[in-house]
Design a protein around this motif. Structure first.
Motif, PDB file in Angstrom:
ATOM      1  N   UNK A 151       0.865  -1.162   0.000  1.00 52.84           N
ATOM      2  CA  UNK A 151       0.000   0.000   0.000  1.00 52.84           C
ATOM      3  C   UNK A 151       0.906   1.217   0.000  1.00 52.84           C
ATOM      4  N   UNK A 152       0.345   2.378  -0.238  1.00 47.05           N
ATOM      5  CA  UNK A 152       1.210   3.544  -0.372  1.00 47.05           C
ATOM      6  C   UNK A 152       2.071   3.750   0.871  1.00 47.05           C
ATOM      7  N   UNK A 153       3.317   3.945   0.691  1.00 51.01           N
ATOM      8  CA  UNK A 153       4.301   4.169   1.748  1.00 51.01           C
ATOM      9  C   UNK A 153       4.509   2.952   2.639  1.00 51.01           C
ATOM     10  N   UNK A 154       3.959   1.841   2.271  1.00 50.36           N
ATOM     11  CA  UNK A 154       4.173   0.669   3.116  1.00 50.36           C
ATOM     12  C   UNK A 154       4.185  -0.576   2.238  1.00 50.36           C
ATOM     13  N   UNK A 155       5.381  -0.944   1.821  1.00 50.15           N
ATOM     14  CA  UNK A 155       5.525  -2.077   0.923  1.00 50.15           C
ATOM     15  C   UNK A 155       6.047  -3.262   1.723  1.00 50.15           C
ATOM     16  N   UNK A 156       5.187  -4.221   1.959  1.00 46.55           N
ATOM     17  CA  UNK A 156       5.639  -5.403   2.695  1.00 46.55           C
ATOM     18  C   UNK A 156       5.680  -6.592   1.752  1.00 46.55           C
ATOM     19  N   UNK A 157       6.534  -6.513   0.753  1.00 44.61           N
ATOM     20  CA  UNK A 157       6.716  -7.641  -0.150  1.00 44.61           C
ATOM     21  C   UNK A 157       8.216  -7.853  -0.298  1.00 44.61           C
ATOM     22  N   UNK A 158       8.616  -9.042  -0.702  1.00 46.13           N
ATOM     23  CA  UNK A 158      10.030  -9.327  -0.902  1.00 46.13           C
ATOM     24  C   UNK A 158      10.242  -9.712  -2.348  1.00 46.13           C
ATOM     25  N   UNK A 159      11.047  -8.939  -3.075  1.00 45.83           N
ATOM     26  CA  UNK A 159      11.253  -9.251  -4.486  1.00 45.83           C
ATOM     27  C   UNK A 159      11.792 -10.684  -4.636  1.00 45.83           C
ATOM     28  N   UNK A 160      11.381 -11.348  -5.675  1.00 42.45           N
ATOM     29  CA  UNK A 160      11.812 -12.722  -5.958  1.00 42.45           C
ATOM     30  C   UNK A 160      11.305 -13.753  -4.972  1.00 42.45           C
ATOM     31  N   UNK A 161      10.559 -13.320  -3.976  1.00 44.54           N
ATOM     32  CA  UNK A 161      10.054 -14.321  -3.049  1.00 44.54           C
ATOM     33  C   UNK A 161       8.531 -14.249  -2.922  1.00 44.54           C
ATOM     34  N   UNK A 162       8.014 -13.025  -2.949  1.00 47.81           N
ATOM     35  CA  UNK A 162       6.573 -12.880  -2.785  1.00 47.81           C
ATOM     36  C   UNK A 162       5.847 -13.405  -4.014  1.00 47.81           C
ATOM     37  N   UNK A 163       4.902 -14.304  -3.788  1.00 50.97           N
ATOM     38  CA  UNK A 163       4.156 -14.839  -4.926  1.00 50.97           C
ATOM     39  C   UNK A 163       2.709 -14.368  -4.918  1.00 50.97           C
ATOM     40  N   UNK A 164       2.253 -13.931  -3.757  1.00 49.01           N
ATOM     41  CA  UNK A 164       0.880 -13.443  -3.669  1.00 49.01           C
ATOM     42  C   UNK A 164       0.884 -12.091  -2.984  1.00 49.01           C
ATOM     43  N   UNK A 165       0.379 -11.094  -3.730  1.00 51.82           N
ATOM     44  CA  UNK A 165       0.391  -9.728  -3.205  1.00 51.82           C
ATOM     45  C   UNK A 165      -1.028  -9.197  -3.073  1.00 51.82           C
ATOM     46  N   UNK A 166      -1.296  -8.554  -1.966  1.00 53.41           N
ATOM     47  CA  UNK A 166      -2.516  -7.759  -1.848  1.00 53.41           C
ATOM     48  C   UNK A 166      -2.100  -6.303  -1.961  1.00 53.41           C
ATOM     49  N   UNK A 167      -2.815  -5.573  -2.772  1.00 53.96           N
ATOM     50  CA  UNK A 167      -2.407  -4.202  -3.066  1.00 53.96           C
ATOM     51  C   UNK A 167      -3.616  -3.308  -3.092  1.00 53.96           C
ATOM     52  N   UNK A 168      -3.416  -2.035  -2.817  1.00 53.23           N
ATOM     53  CA  UNK A 168      -4.528  -1.125  -3.074  1.00 53.23           C
ATOM     54  C   UNK A 168      -4.624  -0.929  -4.585  1.00 53.23           C
ATOM     55  N   UNK A 169      -5.820  -0.644  -5.050  1.00 51.18           N
ATOM     56  CA  UNK A 169      -6.006  -0.484  -6.503  1.00 51.18           C
ATOM     57  C   UNK A 169      -5.125   0.643  -7.045  1.00 51.18           C
ATOM     58  N   UNK A 170      -4.956   1.689  -6.213  1.00 52.57           N
ATOM     59  CA  UNK A 170      -4.130   2.809  -6.641  1.00 52.57           C
ATOM     60  C   UNK A 170      -2.683   2.404  -6.873  1.00 52.57           C
ATOM     61  N   UNK A 171      -2.181   1.472  -6.063  1.00 54.69           N
ATOM     62  CA  UNK A 171      -0.796   1.057  -6.220  1.00 54.69           C
ATOM     63  C   UNK A 171      -0.592   0.254  -7.501  1.00 54.69           C
ATOM     64  N   UNK A 172      -1.548  -0.603  -7.825  1.00 56.99           N
ATOM     65  CA  UNK A 172      -1.405  -1.366  -9.066  1.00 56.99           C
ATOM     66  C   UNK A 172      -1.484  -0.423 -10.263  1.00 56.99           C
ATOM     67  N   UNK A 173      -2.341   0.569 -10.132  1.00 54.39           N
ATOM     68  CA  UNK A 173      -2.465   1.562 -11.199  1.00 54.39           C
ATOM     69  C   UNK A 173      -1.108   2.213 -11.472  1.00 54.39           C
ATOM     70  N   UNK A 174      -0.396   2.536 -10.404  1.00 51.14           N
ATOM     71  CA  UNK A 174       0.922   3.155 -10.571  1.00 51.14           C
ATOM     72  C   UNK A 174       1.907   2.238 -11.287  1.00 51.14           C
ATOM     73  N   UNK A 175       1.703   0.930 -11.146  1.00 51.46           N
ATOM     74  CA  UNK A 175       2.653   0.009 -11.778  1.00 51.46           C
ATOM     75  C   UNK A 175       2.612   0.096 -13.299  1.00 51.46           C
ATOM     76  N   UNK A 176       1.501   0.575 -13.839  1.00 53.56           N
ATOM     77  CA  UNK A 176       1.435   0.747 -15.283  1.00 53.56           C
ATOM     78  C   UNK A 176       2.508   1.700 -15.778  1.00 53.56           C
ATOM     79  N   UNK A 177       2.921   2.628 -14.902  1.00 54.28           N
ATOM     80  CA  UNK A 177       3.914   3.613 -15.314  1.00 54.28           C
ATOM     81  C   UNK A 177       5.255   2.949 -15.636  1.00 54.28           C
TER      82      UNK A 177
END
Ligand code: ADP
Ligand code: MG
Length: 847
Positions: free
Chosen positions: A289-315
Motif C-alpha cells: 500500500x502507499x508508503x508501506x511495501x511489505x513484499x520481498x522481491x523474488x520471493x513474494x508470490x501473492x500480493x494484496x495491493x490497493x487499486x491505486x498502487x497497481x495503477x501506478x505500476x502501469x507507469x
C-alpha cells in the motif's frame, strides 16, 4: 438454533473429525505440537485428539497409491507428510507409554465412533470433493433466499428449523477424557495450537467458495476474464488468490495480485492469508500500500495491493508483465482507481494472452462488468445468508450518534448472548467519540446486572496492531460492539455479528464547482442492504436502521454513485496522459465522466504547471507522475528545489508533507487544546505546518525516541510511519537528482535565512501546489478566494487557537483539506499576510 446444532463443542469427537489439518502446512504450530508429543506432555484427551487427526491417513495413503504422489496438490502432500510424521510420533509415544505400563486403551475411541468417522470421511472422499461437514449441514439448513434481497419486516414467516435429517448422530462418547488435575501449561498451549489450526482450516473449508474450487479454476483456465460474484464473506478475497497459487499460476516466477480499494482491507487480508498459508507476512504473501511495501522481491508470490498502487505500476510496466493473474476485488465499489484499472487492463488483454483477470464483486452490477469485458462469463458462488429482520425508526433521528448509543444498550440489555453488534459510522472521529461515550456509560452501569460489553473500533487509520482485535473471538459472557466505517460493509467480514445498527450515512469525496471536499451523505439502498446483510451470517439477525422506512424507499439512491463521477480527476488524467493515452474521451470506462470534468482536470493541471498550453506534460508534470503522492504535493516538492523565490527548503518540505500524510493520528486521541498549548508553547502561535516541522525536528534531535513522544503526547507508532514516509519520499528526491541541487542551494541560501524567511519560502512552496486552497479574511470571516465558499477553521487546528488568542487575524489561510460536517471546516492550515505571494508564485492565476 442452527448454531447449537453444529457440533463445534470441544469435547465432541465429531468436532475432531472436522479438524483434519492441514492445508498449507501449519508449520510453526506443528513444530510445537511435535515437540510436545516428543516430550510426552499430552493429556489423554489430547493424544486421542491427535489420533483422530491422523486417522484418515489410511485413506490418504490409498489416494497416494491410486493417483501417485506427484499428482496430488501441494497442500495434499503437505497434509499427508504432516500426518505421517504425527502418526510416527504418536506411535513412538504410545510404545513408550505402554512399556511404562500405562493404560494404552485410552487412545482407543469406541469402535462405533471409529467406523462412523471412517464412513463419513470415506463418503466425502468418494465424492472426490472434500466438502466439510458444516458445509453439508449449511446447504441443508439455509433458507433459500434471493441473495440480492434482504427480507424486510416479515422475516418472522421464516421459522428457523434445523432439519433433523441433517443432524449427525454422535457417538455416546461425550465424556471428556481430560481428567481434572491432568492439565499443564504446555498441554493448554497444545490445545490452543490445535484449535487455531483447526479453526483456520475449518473456516477455509467451510467457506462457500471452497466447494467450487475446481469449477472456478477450470473456468479461469478456459476464460481470460471471469467475473466472480458472491455474498460477502464467502471467501473470494482470501481464497481465490490462494487457489490460483495452488494451481500453479506462480510457478514460472510470476505473481498473483489481488487489489483492494482500501488500505486496511489489503493489510488485514494479507495477514490472514499469510496465516492460512502459514508463511510470514511480507515473504511469500505480502501487501503493498502507499508508503508501506511489505513484499520481498523474488520471493513474494501473492500480493494484496490497493487499486491505486497497481495503477501506478502501469507507469513502469505497461503490460504488468510480472503478474500471471490479477484479481480486481470489490469491483462493485467502483473507486476511481478500480475503474481506471479496468479500462487499462481491458487494453492489454490482447497482448497478454497468458494473463488471467478475475473481477470479483458483491452481488451487484455483475452484468455491467461482463458487458465491459466483451460479455465474459459470470461465475456465481451461491451464498448463504440468513433472514435479517429490519427495523426502522418511526421518526427521523436528529442525532444519530446518540440514537446509535441508545440502540446498543437496548440490544445489550434485551437480547441474549451470544450476538455481537456492528455499528456503521462515517469516520474515525465519530468512532472515537462514540467509543468514549460508550465506555463512559459502561463505567456507570451496574456491572453485576449486565454482561460485559467490549468496544472495538475499525477504521482506515487504525494502527495495524489494533486491527486484529476485531477478529478475535468474543470472550464468554461478553458482547462485542464493533464500531466501523463502511469498510465493514463488504471488505472485511467480522464473524459473530448478529445485530447491525445503521445510521445510513457515509463519508465520501465530492467535487463540484472546483471545490473538493469530504462530505457525509446518505448511503444508497444497495449499501444499506449490504450492511443489513452483515447481521445474517451467523444465523437470523436483526438490523436497526436509524432512519425511517419512508426515507429508505423515497430518499435513498438506488446504487452508490461511482467515484469517477464525483471526484477531481487531476491525478488520473495526468496518469493517462503520461501513459500516452491522449484521447481521454474515448478511453474505455464503465461510466464516462462528463466532458466538463475532464476539461476541468486539464485546466487544473495546467494551473499547477503539469501541462503546457498545448496540453503536453511538462517536466514538472513528469515529476508529479513519479512521486508516490498527490500531484499537488509533488509540485510543492518540486518548487522547493527549482522555483527561484522559494527554493532551498526541500528537507523541510519533505518533512512537512510526510507529517501531513499522517496528520490525523499524530497526537494521542483526545488531546485537547489547553494541553497542546502547555506542551507546545509558542509553536501554538504559528501554524499546523510549522508545528509539524518543529515536532519532527525535535523528535529527530531526541534520537527518534519513544519517551520523547510520550512526553509530548504524540503517537510513537505514527511518528515512525512518518519517518518511513519521509525516507521513501527522500529516496525519490535522490532518484530524481533533487538532493545535490538542494544541498548546493541550501548551503548558499539557508545559512543566512531567518526563521521568517524560511516560513515564507515554505508557504510559497505550498501556494505553488495548492493555489486554490486559499481563503481570505472578509467581513463574513474567511472565504475561499477563488470560488467564494465561506470556511471555518477546524478546532483541531493551531490556527483556531491563534484566532482565539490573537486580536489581529491573518489575512490569508492556506489549507490542506476541506470537510463538510456541521460547517465547512478547513484543516491543516498555514497563514500569511501578503497578497503578493500569490501573484508572485502563481502569476497566471492571480493578478
Ligand atoms: P469475501 O471476500 O468473499 O467477502 P473473505 O475471503 O474476505 O470473503 O472472508 C472469508 C472468511 O475469512 C470470513 O469468514 C472472514 O471472517 C474470515 N477472515 C478474513 N480475514 C480474517 C482475519 N484477519 N481473521 C480472521 N478471520 C478472517
Ligand atoms: Mg472480499
Amino acid at each position: 438454533d442452527a448454531n447449537r446444532a453444529s457440533p463445534a463443542g470441544k469435547s465432541n469427537p465429531e468436532a475432531v473429525i472436522k479438524s483434519t489439518p492441514v492445508d498449507g502446512n501449519a508449520d510453526r504450530s506443528v513444530k510445537s505440537i511435535k515437540s510436545m508429543v516428543k516430550q510426552n506432555f499430552l493429556t489423554k484427551k489430547q493424544r486421542s485428539q491427535l489420533h483422530w487427526l491422523v486417522k484418515d491417513l489410511q485413506i490418504w495413503e490409498e489416494d497416494v497409491k491410486r493417483y501417485g504422489w506427484d499428482n496430488l496438490t501441494v497442500s495434499e502432500r503437505e497434509e499427508i507428510s504432516l500426518k505421517r510424521e504425527l502418526l510416527e510420533l504418536l506411535d513412538a509415544t504410545e510404545k513408550a507409554n505402554s512399556r511404562g505400563a500405562e493404560n494404552a486403551s485410552v487412545f482407543q475411541m469406541p469402535a462405533e465412533g471409529v467406523s462412523k468417522k471412517h464412513r463419513l470421511t470415506a463418503k466425502l472422499r468418494n465424492q472426490d470433493n472434500r466438502i466439510s461437514w458444516e458445509e453439508e449441514q449449511m446447504k441443508k439448513s439455509v433458507i433459500k433466499a434471493d441473495a440480492d434481497e434482504i427480507k424486510v419486516k416479515d422475516s418472522d414467516q421464516y421459522e428457523f428449523v434445523f432439519d433433523t435429517e441433517a443432524m449427525i448422530d454422535f457417538t455416546d462418547d461425550t465424556t471428556d477424557i481430560l481428567e481434572p488435575g491432568e492439565d499443564s501449561k504446555l498441554a493448554e498451549a497444545l490445545e490452543e495450537q490445535i484449535n487455531k489450526m483447526k479453526t483456520i482450516q475449518e473456516t477455509r473449508k467451510s467457506l462457500p467458495v471452497y466447494q467450487y474450487r475446481e469449477d472456478l479454476l477450470s473456468s479461469i483456465r478456459q476464460h481470460q476474464v471471469l467475473i466472480v460474484v458472491g455474498e460477502t464473506g464467502s471467501g473470494k478475497t482470501t481464497q481465490l488468490p490462494q487457489f490460483l497459487v495452488e494451481d500453479g499460476y506462480t510457478n514460472d516466477g510470476k505473481c498473483v495480485v489481488c487489489t483492494q480499494p482500501r488500505r486496511v482491507a489489503a493489510t488485514s487480508v494479507a495477514a490472514r492469508v499469510a496465516d492460512e498459508m502459514d508463511v510470514f507476512l511480507g515473504k511469500e504473501v505480502g501487501y503493498n500500500i502507499r508508503f508501506d511495501d511489505r513484499t520481498t522481491p523474488d520471493r513474494t508470490i501473492l500480493k494484496y495491493m490497493t487499486d491505486g498502487m497497481l495503477l501506478r505500476e502501469f507507469l513502469n510496466d505497461p503490460q504488468l508483465s510480472s503478474y500471471s493473474a490479477i484479481m480486481i476485488d470489490e469491483a462493485h465499489e467502483r473507486t476511481l482507481s478500480t475503474d481506471i484499472l479496468l479500462g487499462l487492463l481491458r487494453g492489454i488483454l490482447q497482448e497478454r494472452k497468458d494473463l488471467r483477470l478475475i473481477i470479483s464483486s458483491a452481488t451487484m452490477n455483475a452484468t455491467k462488468f461482463s458487458k465491459f469485458f466483451f460479455n465474459c462469463p459470470i461465475f456465481n458462488v451461491p451464498g448463504r445468508r440468513f433472514p435479517v429482520d429490519i427495523h426502522y425508526t418511526l421518526q427521523p433521528e436528529g442525532n444519530y450518534l446518540n440514537a446509535a448509543i441508545t440502540t446498543v444498550f437496548q440490544i445489550h440489555t434485551t437480547q441474549r448472548l451470544p450476538g455481537d453488534i456492528l455499528v456503521f459510522l462515517t469516520g474515525q472521529e465519530e468512532i472515537e467519540s462514540m467509543q468514549t461515550k460508550l465506555v463512559e456509560i459502561l463505567s456507570k452501569l451496574d456491572g453485576t446486572k449486565f454482561s460485559d460489553l467490549m468496544v472495538v473500533p475499525i477504521y482506515a487509520n487504525l494502527p495495524q496492531e489494533h486491527q486484529a482485535k476485531i477478529f478475535e473471538p468474543t470472550p464468554k459472557n461478553c458482547r462485542k460492539v464493533v464500531l466501523a466505517t463502511n469498510i465493514a460493509e463488504t471488505s472485511l467480514t467480522i464473524n459473530g455479528i448478529k445485530y447491525v445498527i445503521d445510521p445510513g450515512f457515509v463519508k465520501e469525496q465530492s467535487y463540484s464547482g472546483g471545490i473538493s471536499k469530504l462530505v457525509t451523505v446518505p448511503c444508497s439502498r444497495a449499501s444499506v442492504d449490504q450492511r443489513a446483510g452483515r447481521a445474517g451470517r451467523l444465523g437470523p439477525g436483526k438490523c436497526f436502521r436509524l432512519f425511517t422506512k419512508w426515507s429508505y424507499f423515497n430518499e435513498l439512491e438506488k446504487v452508490p454513485k461511482p467515484e469517477i463521477l464525483r471526484t477531481k480527476l487531476n491525478q488520473v488524467v495526468l496518469l493517462l496522459l503520461s501513459l500516452g493515452i491522449n484521447d481521454l474521451l474515448h478511453f474505455p470506462m464503465l461510466d464516462k465522466p462528463k466532458t466538463t470534468q475532464l476539461s476541468e482536470a486539464l485546466d487544473n493541471l495546467y494551473a499547477i504547471g503539469a501541462l503546457n498550453s498545448k496540453g503536453t506534460i511538462t517536466k514538472v508534470g513528469q515529476v508529479m507522475c513519479d512521486f508516490p503522492c498527490e500531484p499537488e504535493y509533488a509540485k510543492v516538492i518540486y518548487s522547493s528545489v527549482f522555483e527561484e523565490n522559494c527554493k532551498g527548503v526541500l528537507s523541510q518540505i519533505v518533512t512537512i508533507i510526510s507529517m501531513l500524510q499522517e496528520s490525523n493520528s499524530i497526537f494521542i486521541p483526545g488531546l485537547n487544546r489547553e494541553e497542546k498549548t502547555k506542551l507546545f508553547g509558542s509553536m501554538m502561535q504559528s501554524s499546523d505546518h510549522m508545528l509539524y516541522l518543529w515536532i519532527y525536528e525535535q523528535w529527530e534531535e531526541n534520537g527518534f525516541s519513544q519517551k520523547w513522544c510520550r512526553d509530548f503526547k504524540l503517537q510513537h507508532k505514527t511518528m515512525k510511519r512518518v519517518l518511513s514516509i519521509r525516507q521513501q519520499l527522500w529516496k525519490y528526491c535522490v532518484k530524481l537528482h533533487f538532493i545535490s541541487k538542494d544541498n548546493q542551494s541550501s548551503s548558499n541560501a539557508l545559512e543566512n535565512t531567518s526563521p521568517a524567511m524560511l516560513e515564507a519560502k515554505i508557504i510559497k512552496c505550498f501556494i505553488s501546489g495548492f493555489p486554490t486552497n486559499v481563503a481570505r479574511l472578509s467581513n463574513q470571516g474567511y472565504t475561499n478566494i477563488k470560488h467564494g465558499l465561506s470556511v471555518t477553521v477546524h478546532p483541531s487546528s493551531v490556527i483556531f487557537t491563534r484566532l482565539k488568542n490573537e486580536g489581529k487575524p491573518m489575512k490569508f489561510i492556506l489549507y490542506q483539506s476541506l470537510m463538510l460536517t456541521s460547517k465547512e471546516f478547513i484543516r491543516d492550515c498555514i497563514t500569511f499576510d501578503k497578497y503578493e505571494w500569490l501573484t508572485e508564485t502563481m502569476p497566471h492565476l492571480y493578478k
